[in-house]
Enzyme design. Structure first.
Site, PDB file in Angstrom:
ATOM      1  N   LEU A   1       0.847  -1.188   0.000  1.00 30.01           N
ATOM      2  CA  LEU A   1       0.000   0.000   0.000  1.00 30.01           C
ATOM      3  C   LEU A   1       0.879   1.233   0.000  1.00 30.01           C
ATOM      4  CD1 LEU A   1      -2.421  -1.141   2.830  1.00 30.01           C
ATOM      5  CD2 LEU A   1      -3.011  -0.928   0.418  1.00 30.01           C
TER       6      LEU A   1
ATOM      7  N   LYS B   1      -4.029  -1.407  10.725  1.00 31.91           N
ATOM      8  CA  LYS B   1      -2.950  -2.079  10.006  1.00 31.91           C
ATOM      9  C   LYS B   1      -2.071  -2.773  11.035  1.00 31.91           C
ATOM     10  CE  LYS B   1       0.470  -1.260   6.391  1.00 31.91           C
ATOM     11  NZ  LYS B   1       1.708  -1.646   7.054  1.00 31.91           N
TER      12      LYS B   1
ATOM     13  N   CYS C   1      38.346  -6.557  30.367  1.00 31.40           N
ATOM     14  CA  CYS C   1      39.555  -7.314  30.704  1.00 31.40           C
ATOM     15  C   CYS C   1      40.848  -6.617  30.305  1.00 31.40           C
ATOM     16  CB  CYS C   1      39.496  -8.702  30.074  1.00 31.40           C
ATOM     17  SG  CYS C   1      39.648  -8.676  28.293  1.00 31.40           S
TER      18      CYS C   1
END
Ligand code: IVH
Length: 670
Positions: free
Chosen positions: A84, A117, A404
């Site tokens: 659409l 929708k 780390c």
């Protein structure tokens, strides 16, 4: 811009779009918001409009969606599944109606069927003589994937319709979706309800689809042999009568003003709905008018989607934190001043990766626009540079891991010939604290060891209490200590014990997946398990430095091999595997063979349509059949494509072997 630059920019944007198509449609894991995606499409179409020499087969102006994934058989829609066009404001609506008047060459009062929708996945259901015989996804609009069995698992979809008015032959179309409440339980696996629905529908095994509660709402038809129905609103009523669910909010309105008022009302109340809605669809109600109006190249002239505005708000970044993921990826997260976006208080927004920060030049202290669309993690849309403090400094992405302290790198991708957008910690092991925690979370997850009683939060808690450092610690927990912890009682501890004990029995593929080697996902773990057969064998491959041999496995490539090598070069990783293999009862992979084609052999000759030989072969193997390369007595079927080799066909005839066309063969598979 110079001609060459325009072409370059255009190509870059098309490549970018393709990349995001893959994330969205193939992996169900979008990396950008719908709005950013729409903007990208718009930029491409604008470039094309301004420069008529630009055209790519992958342009969004050509295709409606994205090619269906290769895992399913495809089927051409008898009537295309179109999209659409969108309206965003009243002006767009007035224009929509004006165009209708112009086309019809008359100004009449138009009645509209107004329907929410739903943001799901559209599907087409073919019924013949009241029986559901085919179910497909939209695919690219022209052809979709055959997902009949998956669709049949949805309770809202009638499999048989007995009603004298039900057409002999009809395609019913509608939306497959998942309710917000059901999505809550799946939040960790999918970015939003739509992706969860799509992911579920695309499962190869319908039993997997069944596990995710899908719903179906019908709203239109594709092919229809003949019908007496005159209006969309009547069609919706018929759908209900035939046993389909239709949307309770559907209504009929007849002026732009009425449409606008209704739109506002639903937009305000949409959070109350059970499912995600991204706008309203207005359809000219009268089928006769619809027929007259017809279609432009990819959307009907008689319908439009009136979108809701995506939720967004401005806020200020107070800090940028770096999160470390299981595979070492560093993800920057903006801490922002809490702001209410569409009813939800947002205080964090993902910044995706280092490149995104550089591209948007996002800095601590910046005022930014944040979007929260559906259940996607909120993210930064833009920086309001005018509001930036003169003294503000560019954000410097750390070149050591914040967890780390190891070096971080951006890897070079040989295929795309580019550096990754993501920066990673080079420590792939358990001695990076953050990576270790994520690895353990992965280890216990559903698809891996599936330890029910141990959620992600529990792992974090146990880590903080020093109860867990490595996966094997799970099998040596201090239950006395745990039963004294807040929130734990005898029952929950005994449940935990039970589910941990249960997990000890595990198949090799799940185990290989669980240890969390980068690039070894579920599918690759299966391949490795099938090849190595037992965990001892697998470890032998590692010990003898024979990992390269895995290149023989169809589907395992250099990326996986390099990742395996890197993983096992780390002594701690190796010792974790050794330890686990002594604690667990790892069974060989059981390959269930119960497909339709079990004990049948096939051979192809001639060119197949719509699929490669490789795909045809995998289709047969998925159904437990096998493919051979010569005609002999053991062959069950010879499948002929276009221009088959006459000699092979003659041989088969001589031996009395059944000969099938491609079509007949596909029928055999349903
Ligand atoms: S009508 C040509 N009706 O929106 C008619 N579509 O962009 C097209 N959708 O793919 C479909 N609710 O997934 C229609 N009530 C509704 C809808 C709806 C959601 C979706 C559908 C379609 C997309 C069109």
């Amino acid at each position: 811009m110079k001609l060459d630059d325009i072409k370059k920019t255009y190509k870059k944007k098309i490549d970018e779009l393709n990349k995001h198509n893959k994330f969205y449609f193939d992996r169900n894991a979008p990396k950008i918001s719908d709005k950013e995606y729409d903007d990208l499409k718009k930029e491409i179409i604008n470039l094309e409009n301004k420069n008529s020499f630009l055209k790519s087969p992958n342009s969004p102006s050509n295709s409606l969606g994205y090619k269906p994934s290769k895992n399913f058989i495809k089927s051409k829609h008898r009537v295309k599944m179109l999209s659409l066009s969108n309206a965003f404001d009243e002006n767009d609506l007035v224009n929509f109606e004006k165009k209708i008047f112009n086309f019809l060459n008359e100004k009449i009062k138009i009645e509209y069927s107004v329907e929410p929708k739903i943001d799901g996945i559209s599907a087409s259901l073919t019924y013949k003589d009241g029986l559901l015989i085919l179910g497909t996804s939209r695919g690219d609009g022209s052809e979709g994937e055959v997902i009949t069995e998956n669709l049949k698992t949805i309770k809202d979809i009638p499999k048989k319709i007995i009603d004298k008015d039900f057409p002999d032959e009809i395609d019913i179309r509608g939306e497959v979706f998942i309710k917000k409440s059901d999505f809550n339980n799946l939040k960790n696996d999918f970015a939003n309800p739509r992706n969860a629905a799509s992911g579920s529908l695309r499962q190869k095994n319908p039993n997997e689809t069944k596990k995710i509660p899908l719903n179906f709402i019908a709203y239109t038809y594709g092919y229809l042999k003949s019908s007496k129905i005159k209006k969309q609103s009547d069609f919706l009523k018929s759908l209900k009568k035939w046993g389909f669910k239709t949307n309770d909010q559907n209504t009929v309105l007849s002026s732009v003003k009425e449409l606008r008022i209704f739109h506002k009302q639903i937009e305000n109340d949409r959070y109350k709905l059970e499912y995600d809605v991204d706008g309203l669809v207005y359809k000219v109600n009268d089928f006769r008018l619809q027929n007259r109006l017809g279609f432009t190249s990819n959307s009907p002239r008689w319908a439009i989607a009136h979108k809701f505005s995506a939720d967004n708000a401005y806020s200020q970044i107070t800090d940028i934190d770096i999160q470390v993921g299981r595979t070492g990826a560093l993800t920057p997260v903006a801490r922002i001043k809490p702001v209410n976006i569409g009813g939800v208080v947002v205080s964090n927004a993902t910044l995706h990766n280092e490149d995104e920060i550089i591209r948007k030049d996002i800095r601590v202290g910046d005022t930014v626009k944040i979007e929260r669309a559906g259940d996607v993690i909120p993210h930064v849309i833009l920086v309001d540079v005018k509001k930036r403090d003169r003294k503000s400094k560019k954000f410097i992405f750390p070149n050591i891991c914040p967890s780390c302290g190891s070096d971080t790198i951006k890897e070079f991708n040989k295929t795309t010939k580019k550096f990754d957008a993501v920066r990673r910690c080079t420590n792939e092991g358990f001695d990076c604290e953050k990576i270790a925690i994520e690895k353990i979370k992965h280890f216990i997850s559903k698809e891996a060891m599936n330890i029910d009683g141990l959620g992600k939060k529990v792992i974090e808690n146990f880590w903080d209490l020093n109860l867990i450092r490595l996966p094997q610690d799970i099998y040596n927990l201090d239950y006395d200590k745990i039963s004294n912890l807040d929130g734990w009682g005898d029952l929950s501890v005994s449940n935990l014990k039970y589910s941990i004990d249960q997990s000890k029995k595990v198949s090799l593929d799940k185990f290989l997946y669980a240890i969390g080697i980068r690039h070894i996902g579920i599918e690759n773990a299966k391949l490795l398990a099938e090849y190595t057969k037992s965990v001892q064998n697998f470890i032998n491959f590692v010990n003898k430095g024979k990992l390269n041999e895995f290149l023989n496995i169809d589907g395992i490539g250099e990326t996986q091999i390099n990742s395996l090598k890197k993983f096992f070069n780390n002594k701690l990783n190796y010792s974790v595997i050794k330890k686990l293999s002594s604690i667990l009862n790892i069974s060989d992979l059981k390959i269930y063979k119960d497909g339709k084609l079990l004990n049948y052999t096939f051979m192809f000759t001639g060119k197949l349509s719509d699929m490669s030989r490789a795909e045809a072969k995998s289709l047969i193997e998925k159904n437990s059949g096998s493919v051979v390369s010569s005609v002999n007595k053991k062959l069950s079927y010879l499948i002929t494509g276009e221009k088959p080799t006459t000699r092979k066909v003659a041989q088969a005839k001589d031996l009395g072997i059944k000969i099938l066309t491609q079509k007949e063969w596909l029928k055999l598979l349903d």
